[in-house]
Design a protein around this motif. Structure first.
Motif, mmCIF file in Angstrom:
data_model
loop_
_atom_site.group_PDB
_atom_site.id
_atom_site.type_symbol
_atom_site.label_atom_id
_atom_site.label_comp_id
_atom_site.label_asym_id
_atom_site.label_seq_id
_atom_site.Cartn_x
_atom_site.Cartn_y
_atom_site.Cartn_z
ATOM 1 N N THR A 336 -14.071 -59.547 -12.928
ATOM 2 C CA THR A 336 -13.563 -60.872 -13.120
ATOM 3 C C THR A 336 -13.236 -61.491 -11.888
ATOM 4 O O THR A 336 -13.481 -62.762 -11.936
ATOM 5 N N THR A 337 -12.561 -60.970 -10.986
ATOM 6 C CA THR A 337 -11.853 -61.528 -9.605
ATOM 7 C C THR A 337 -13.272 -61.943 -8.968
ATOM 8 O O THR A 337 -13.236 -63.214 -8.506
ATOM 9 N N THR A 340 -14.586 -65.241 -10.568
ATOM 10 C CA THR A 340 -13.703 -66.171 -10.503
ATOM 11 C C THR A 340 -14.034 -66.945 -9.126
ATOM 12 O O THR A 340 -13.873 -68.229 -8.859
ATOM 13 N N GLU A 343 -16.838 -68.856 -9.214
ATOM 14 C CA GLU A 343 -16.710 -70.183 -9.852
ATOM 15 C C GLU A 343 -15.726 -71.128 -8.971
ATOM 16 O O GLU A 343 -16.139 -72.381 -8.918
ATOM 17 N N ALA A 356 -7.814 -65.860 -6.258
ATOM 18 C CA ALA A 356 -8.707 -65.810 -7.449
ATOM 19 C C ALA A 356 -8.037 -65.316 -8.678
ATOM 20 O O ALA A 356 -8.030 -65.779 -9.788
ATOM 21 N N ARG A 360 -7.576 -67.558 -11.821
ATOM 22 C CA ARG A 360 -7.910 -67.045 -13.324
ATOM 23 C C ARG A 360 -7.096 -67.157 -14.446
ATOM 24 O O ARG A 360 -7.350 -67.924 -15.304
ATOM 25 N N ARG A 363 -6.008 -70.828 -15.071
ATOM 26 C CA ARG A 363 -6.993 -71.456 -15.826
ATOM 27 C C ARG A 363 -7.155 -71.017 -17.195
ATOM 28 O O ARG A 363 -7.269 -71.974 -18.223
#
Length: 427
Positions: A336-337, A340, A343, A356, A360, A363
């Protein structure tokens, strides 16, 4: 200013003593006896001040008359000689960039202020040995803050092969009064060695032992100041619905943010953002303190399973009668890091893994009408290899890194053995 030992409330020391000692008996952390609070009108006036003037006022609220206003202002000016800009990332989110100092990480604020304070409170002929463990950025900040200081020997322990190559180059190429030890183990093993050294009264006395980890109260107090600096840069309408996400390893940064809130800074809530080393998120969810073995992640500076500053967080919540359930939290995986970071790059913002993670969770948890700040704790180029590989783009090296990148490492290798460390320190 009086501080008490969290493990023995009867042990009370002055600010100068706390700076010199680092830790109290039984490795107890020092915590302010008084928790000052500013009036709302004071806060508004302070947010109009420049960074150094405001920071001096914040710090004097804790330090009191132990240091004159003029002296404190001069030393804050020497320490905070670089900006902490708020960089908008989207309509309702910005990054507080704390990596514009000499070692490109937030630790420059605390490290340089501690160096200024230690120089002030130590006698001219007093020999001091700074012993500290680092999971990446503390080492560089402390090394550069104390480099070339007379009567100060700095010994830094770090986990061999577990910090980025450029992080290592920043502090293991200085030499002089800076000595670096690559320990065969993880950060927690380095931290354990430091604690053993502080338990050795004979060693402490003989070499004038001190620590520059975030356990030292001067570093922690310095970090309060950039939270105020962040809010001062926000428009008035964004200040009242502010959520701050803090990438957390040893939890010094979050502690400082909570102390800023305790002073009266308007923060709606904080998010404690961790990686897979999620002792605190699991504790906040289930109420059980069960550290797992530390695992290596992309966000290596947060690879800490037993955060040293957590007792200060609990003490502050107890003293302020805040509820720990009001502290938001979350843990983010490496996968996920990475997504992100990609992103953020698509949004036009290049970030590194620690920031990040904070972004995350911010967000994912930000509600309508709120404004979010996440902390950018290190320059992306400090993690050049991983950032370039994840984003598929080349990062130029800032001058602070470029000038050290080709220098030879001056570190000694050592097993995680206290007898070997003791012998090294006594030489």
């Amino acid at each position: 200013m009086k501080l008490y030992n969290l493990k023995d409330h009867n042990e009370q020391v002055s600010f100068a003593q706390a700076v010199k000692q680092g830790l109290g008996a039984q490795q107890g952390l020092f915590f302010p006896l008084e928790l000052p609070e500013f009036e709302l009108t004071d806060i508004d006036a302070m947010l109009e001040m420049d960074f150094v003037t405001r920071s001096s006022k914040i710090l004097s609220a804790y330090i009191g008359d132990e240091i004159s206003a003029h002296q404190l202002n001069e030393r804050v000016k020497n320490a905070f000689a670089f900006p902490a800009p708020v960089q908008p990332v989207s309509a309702d989110v910005a990054c507080l960039e704390l990596f514009h100092g000499p070692t490109l990480a937030f630790k420059d604020f605390g490290g340089r202020f501690m160096a200024q304070m230690l120089a002030y409170v130590s006698g001219a002929d007093e020999q001091v040995t700074i012993l500290t463990a680092t999971s990446g950025d503390t080492g560089a900040a402390v090394a550069h803050a104390f480099y070339g200081m007379e009567n100060v020997r700095v010994v830094i322990l770090y986990p061999q092969g577990k910090i980025s190559p450029l992080q290592e180059k920043l502090f293991c190429t200085l030499g002089g009064n800076i000595e670096t030890l690559a320990i065969d183990g993880d950060f927690d093993a380095c931290q354990a060695l430091v604690k053993q050294a502080f338990d050795d009264e004979d060693l402490k006395k003989k070499i004038g032992l001190n620590s520059a980890n975030s356990i030292n109260i001067s570093r922690l107090l310095a970090q309060i100041c950039y939270y105020f600096e962040a809010v001062s840069q926000l428009p008035q309408e964004k200040r009242n619905q502010l959520v701050i996400s803090v990438p957390s390893g040893n939890f010094g940064d979050l502690t400082a943010g909570l102390l800023a809130k305790s002073l009266g800074l308007p923060v709606k809530r904080f998010i404690a953002a961790t990686n897979a080393n999620d002792t605190v998120p699991r504790f906040l969810e289930k109420g059980e303190w069960q550290p797992n073995l530390t695992v290596a992640t992309l966000s290596n500076a947060m690879d800490v399973s037993q955060p040293n500053n957590w007792p200060r967080v609990e003490e502050l919540f107890r003293r302020k009668t805040w509820r720990l359930t009001d502290l938001a939290y979350g843990a983010v995986s490496d996968a996920t890091t990475e997504s992100t970071m990609r992103e953020l790059a698509e949004m036009g913002y290049v970030s590194e893994p620690h920031a990040a993670i904070a972004y995350r969770l911010l967000r994912d948890q930000l509600q309508e009408g709120e404004y979010g700040l996440f902390l950018g704790t290190a320059h992306p180029a400090k993690f050049k290899e991983s950032v370039e590989s994840i984003l598929g783009q080349t990062l130029p090296l800032p001058p602070a890194l470029a000038e050290r990148a080709e220098l030879p490492l001056l570190s000694h290798n050592m097993s995680a053995d206290f007898a070997a460390l003791r012998q090294f320190l006594m030489k």
